[in-house]
Design a protein around this motif. Structure first.
Motif, PDB file in Angstrom:
ATOM      1  N   LYS A  52      -2.677  -1.542  -8.156  1.00 36.58           N
ATOM      2  CA  LYS A  52      -2.486  -0.866  -9.450  1.00 36.58           C
ATOM      3  C   LYS A  52      -1.281   0.046  -9.433  1.00 36.58           C
ATOM      4  O   LYS A  52      -0.929   0.617  -8.403  1.00 36.58           O
ATOM      5  CB  LYS A  52      -3.741  -0.053  -9.780  1.00 36.58           C
ATOM      6  CG  LYS A  52      -4.939  -0.940 -10.032  1.00 36.58           C
ATOM      7  CD  LYS A  52      -6.145  -0.112 -10.434  1.00 36.58           C
ATOM      8  CE  LYS A  52      -7.368  -1.030 -10.453  1.00 36.58           C
ATOM      9  NZ  LYS A  52      -8.593  -0.309 -10.144  1.00 36.58           N
ATOM     10  N   ASN A  53      -0.693   0.215 -10.595  1.00 34.40           N
ATOM     11  CA  ASN A  53       0.395   1.187 -10.809  1.00 34.40           C
ATOM     12  C   ASN A  53       1.510   1.102  -9.774  1.00 34.40           C
ATOM     13  O   ASN A  53       1.820   2.073  -9.080  1.00 34.40           O
ATOM     14  CB  ASN A  53      -0.178   2.612 -10.851  1.00 34.40           C
ATOM     15  CG  ASN A  53      -1.229   2.728 -11.926  1.00 34.40           C
ATOM     16  OD1 ASN A  53      -1.057   2.169 -13.013  1.00 34.40           O
ATOM     17  ND2 ASN A  53      -2.326   3.396 -11.630  1.00 34.40           N
ATOM     18  N   LEU A  54       2.080  -0.053  -9.706  1.00 32.59           N
ATOM     19  CA  LEU A  54       3.158  -0.307  -8.753  1.00 32.59           C
ATOM     20  C   LEU A  54       4.272   0.733  -8.906  1.00 32.59           C
ATOM     21  O   LEU A  54       4.683   1.046 -10.021  1.00 32.59           O
ATOM     22  CB  LEU A  54       3.705  -1.718  -9.017  1.00 32.59           C
ATOM     23  CG  LEU A  54       4.658  -2.277  -7.981  1.00 32.59           C
ATOM     24  CD1 LEU A  54       3.940  -2.485  -6.660  1.00 32.59           C
ATOM     25  CD2 LEU A  54       5.261  -3.591  -8.466  1.00 32.59           C
ATOM     26  N   ARG A  85      -9.987   1.514   0.001  1.00 32.47           N
ATOM     27  CA  ARG A  85      -9.022   2.001  -0.994  1.00 32.47           C
ATOM     28  C   ARG A  85      -7.925   2.756  -0.288  1.00 32.47           C
ATOM     29  O   ARG A  85      -8.177   3.571   0.614  1.00 32.47           O
ATOM     30  CB  ARG A  85      -9.703   2.907  -2.014  1.00 32.47           C
ATOM     31  CG  ARG A  85     -10.355   2.122  -3.154  1.00 32.47           C
ATOM     32  CD  ARG A  85     -11.054   3.037  -4.138  1.00 32.47           C
ATOM     33  NE  ARG A  85     -12.368   3.401  -3.610  1.00 32.47           N
ATOM     34  CZ  ARG A  85     -13.480   2.715  -3.851  1.00 32.47           C
ATOM     35  NH1 ARG A  85     -13.460   1.639  -4.622  1.00 32.47           N
ATOM     36  NH2 ARG A  85     -14.630   3.096  -3.319  1.00 32.47           N
ATOM     37  N   ILE A  86      -6.708   2.490  -0.695  1.00 27.80           N
ATOM     38  CA  ILE A  86      -5.575   3.101  -0.026  1.00 27.80           C
ATOM     39  C   ILE A  86      -4.492   3.276  -1.087  1.00 27.80           C
ATOM     40  O   ILE A  86      -4.293   2.395  -1.920  1.00 27.80           O
ATOM     41  CB  ILE A  86      -5.147   2.193   1.159  1.00 27.80           C
ATOM     42  CG1 ILE A  86      -4.028   2.752   1.989  1.00 27.80           C
ATOM     43  CG2 ILE A  86      -4.761   0.828   0.711  1.00 27.80           C
ATOM     44  CD1 ILE A  86      -3.916   1.991   3.330  1.00 27.80           C
ATOM     45  N   SER A  87      -3.849   4.460  -1.122  1.00 27.06           N
ATOM     46  CA  SER A  87      -2.755   4.563  -2.098  1.00 27.06           C
ATOM     47  C   SER A  87      -1.616   5.371  -1.514  1.00 27.06           C
ATOM     48  O   SER A  87      -1.831   6.380  -0.826  1.00 27.06           O
ATOM     49  CB  SER A  87      -3.222   5.153  -3.432  1.00 27.06           C
ATOM     50  OG  SER A  87      -3.967   6.301  -3.225  1.00 27.06           O
ATOM     51  N   GLY A  88      -0.412   4.934  -1.771  1.00 26.93           N
ATOM     52  CA  GLY A  88       0.778   5.581  -1.214  1.00 26.93           C
ATOM     53  C   GLY A  88       0.654   5.742   0.290  1.00 26.93           C
ATOM     54  O   GLY A  88       0.935   6.806   0.827  1.00 26.93           O
ATOM     55  N   ALA A 106       0.823  -1.215   0.000  1.00 25.37           N
ATOM     56  CA  ALA A 106       0.000   0.000   0.000  1.00 25.37           C
ATOM     57  C   ALA A 106       0.857   1.265   0.000  1.00 25.37           C
ATOM     58  O   ALA A 106       0.381   2.340  -0.358  1.00 25.37           O
ATOM     59  CB  ALA A 106      -0.932  -0.009   1.201  1.00 25.37           C
ATOM     60  N   ALA A 107       2.127   1.131   0.406  1.00 24.33           N
ATOM     61  CA  ALA A 107       2.998   2.314   0.438  1.00 24.33           C
ATOM     62  C   ALA A 107       3.461   2.714  -0.953  1.00 24.33           C
ATOM     63  O   ALA A 107       3.820   3.859  -1.197  1.00 24.33           O
ATOM     64  CB  ALA A 107       4.215   2.042   1.332  1.00 24.33           C
TER      65      ALA A 107
END
Ligand code: ADP
Ligand code: MG
Length: 595
Positions: free
Chosen positions: A149-151, A126-129, A105-106
């Motif tokens: 998505k979008n590693l 939903r979690i991003s960065g 998630a980071a």
């Protein structure tokens, strides 16, 4: 001096920590598949887009997570699998460090849906960065579906570090193999960009190996089984005659976890000693069950290296059981016309020159093929001729004193040593040439010349040849397809088959199946081959695959032709892989040695 130390913000600390667990899309795949297994899923789907750089999704039918758990799962060191340090010594789950989801998630955008058997509704998060975005109630079946998505979207340096889609996909396939082979009881489906790469029904270990590597492997497997006080060990080794040049079929599993162990690998290799040709590697699938108290899994974040308390004993057990099984099952080779006759005796023995040359009682002047054609089998040689058994002596019935002629005029200027070297004389001494490397140099320069001149001549095959490939080989073929076509191969892929209708003029059409296996495995094991262009890379791969190998008897004409071709090369010092091709023994050195 002013204070200069400050705590890193969480999201930076998380990104740094993530680097230890997640190096590439394949690491995400491994962690997510393992979480699904830990959640007791019996069916797992893996969906990949853009080699995992765009999206990796894993859908399982496991126990799911409650609304609170789903939120907690993304905290660092949040795990349901251990409670105290003592538990570290009785681990039966894949995960236990509670780091994977926090790490993922980071450095990506994550959406997860999960539902337990008790809850009516699923939760979606939903979690991003590392930033929590939203959580809501959703509709989903029991189990968990997580999409990543979008590693590395927020760590451009790492995103740039990723390899081509083909290479990343290959790493994903490796991880998938490892998890799939560990858990044959679980059904797996793997789709890449919407099309199916693997559909593995649940079954035995043996079936799973066949489903992954192709049905043909089943008959090449030799079973292993041993219960000892140290560990229970079972699995398979691949019959030595089917060993590969790549290390793609070497698997150790300990308590249902794929591990890497150079030490135990050595135990297997040493049991194979003398049975494999140069540069060929044993294949094995070895499942070890051992008391978790006697191992330490926690020495590496990816948990693929472990420490064994009884390492030495385990080594001895594995070596002896592999030897035992090889001995027991290595009965007379099955009738197989493609079989390499070099395999009839162990190679170590073959290297030795027999002390007594066996004598054959035949009339050496008998020649049923008067108009001797090169391809016609030769009459057996008489006993003294067999001293020169590597030489192809022209049979000339018109010569009255044939034996004398042979001794004087035909004294060989060239001969083969140990079926590996060609020895010839020079004005000042001896020249000893490694036949395989010399031939690689010749082929490499031929291929390079024709690539540069763009005149790769293709010869059409009279009978198109079909070759069956494993999924892994198909992926490798996909990487090379365009290049192979440019080199003069005319190949079409249909499902898991290749249909070959044309080959470069330099090749011969014998053993095309083997040639393709060689090309694909050379490619697989040669990610590191240094090349400045695709053409150069292909010339290297083909020269390696097509070259005469060690342990091959060459006729005197073949030896002479090779020497001529070799000395016509632009570079005669090193083979395409930078190894020395020949050495000389000069008169002075000989005199010195004899002093
Ligand atoms: P670990 O696997 O080491 O415990 P992770 O970060 O991978 O750490 O996962 C954290 C926790 O989230 C797990 O301990 C588990 O309780 C829960 N979890 C993760 N994935 C799943 C899943 N697919 N199904 C159910 N629970 C899951
Ligand atoms: Mg985990």
């Amino acid at each position: 001096m002013a204070d200069i130390i400050s705590l890193l913000p969480d999201h930076v600390a998380n990104q740094i920590a993530a680097g230890e667990v997640i190096q590439r899309p394949a690491s995400v795949v491994k962690e997510l598949l393992e979480n699904a297994i830990d959640a007791q899923a019996t069916e797992i789907q893996l969906l990949i887009n853009g080699a995992g750089k765009t999206m990796i999704q894993v859908i399982d039918n496991g126990i799911g997570m409650s609304t609170t758990d789903i939120r907690l799962a993304f905290e660092r060191h949040a795990t349901s699998k251990i409670k105290s340090a003592d538990d570290l010594f009785s681990i039966t789950s894949k995960g236990f460090r509670g780091e994977a989801l926090a790490s993922i998630a980071a450095i990506a955008q994550v959406e997860i849906h999960s539902k337990t058997a008790e809850d009516e509704m699923a939760s979606c998060l939903r979690i991003s960065g590392s930033n929590f975005e939203d959580q809501e109630v959703s509709v989903a079946p029991k189990g968990t579906s997580i999409a990543v998505k979008n590693l590395f979207y927020n760590v451009p340096a790492r995103r740039n570090f990723l390899k081509s889609d083909k290479v990343e996909l290959r790493h994903i396939i490796y991880e998938f193999h490892r998890v799939g082979l560990t858990h044959p009881e679980v059904k797996f489906i793997f789709l890449q960009n919407g099309s199916e790469l693997f559909d593995l029904p649940s079954g035995t270990h043996r079936k799973r190996i066949a489903n992954i590597f192709g049905n043909k492997i089943e008959e090449k497997l030799i079973p292993l089984e041993e219960m000892t006080s140290v560990a229970g060990i079972e699995g398979f080794v691949v019959k030595p005659e089917f060993a590969k040049k790549s290390r793609g079929q070497q698997f150790f599993f300990v308590n249902k976890r794929f591990i890497k162990s150079p030490f135990l690998h050595h135990a297997v290799s040493s049991a194979f000693q003398g049975l494999l040709r140069d540069q060929y590697h044993p294949g094995y699938f070895i499942y070890i069950q051992i008391d978790p108290k006697t191992i330490d899994i926690n020495i590496h974040p990816t948990k693929t290296e472990i420490k064994f308390e009884e390492e030495q004993n385990l080594y001895a057990i594995i070596k002896s059981m592999v030897k035992h099984s090889l001995g027991m099952f290595q009965v007379a080779p099955v009738l197989d016309f493609d079989r390499d006759s070099n395999l009839d005796t162990p190679y170590d023995l073959q290297q030795k020159i027999p002390s007594n040359v066996p004598s054959v009682e035949v009339d050496s002047s008998f020649n049923p093929f008067q108009n001797s054609d090169k391809n016609i089998p030769k009459a057996p040689k008489s006993s003294w001729e067999s001293l020169y058994s590597e030489l192809d002596i022209p049979n000339d019935p018109s010569t009255k004193n044939k034996e004398l002629k042979l001794a004087i005029e035909q004294t060989p200027k060239v001969f083969q040593l140990l079926r590996k070297f060609i020895v010839t004389t020079t004005r000042s001494g001896l020249l000893i040439i490694d036949q395989q490397r010399a031939h690689q140099r010749v082929l490499y320069e031929k291929f390079l010349t024709s690539i540069t001149k763009r005149n790769m001549l293709s010869q059409q095959l009279m009978f198109p040849k079909e070759i069956e490939l494993s999924q892994q080989q198909i992926a490798l073929f996909g990487e090379l397809e365009a290049n192979l076509n440019a080199m003069g191969f005319v190949v079409k892929q249909q499902d898991n088959k290749l249909c070959i209708t044309g080959i470069p003029a330099i090749c011969n059409d014998k053993q095309l199946g083997k040639l393709f296996e060689d090309i694909l495995s050379t490619h697989e094991s040669n990610e590191q081959v240094e090349s400045f262009s695709q053409g150069d890379y292909m010339a290297k791969i083909l020269s390696k695959s097509l070259s005469i190998k060690g342990n091959t008897t060459l006729s005197i004409e073949e030896q002479q032709a090779l020497i001529d071709d070799f000395f016509a090369c632009k570079d005669t010092l090193t083979c395409p892989f930078n190894r020395k091709i020949f050495i000389t023994l000069e008169k002075e050195e000989l005199e010195k040695k004899l002093n």
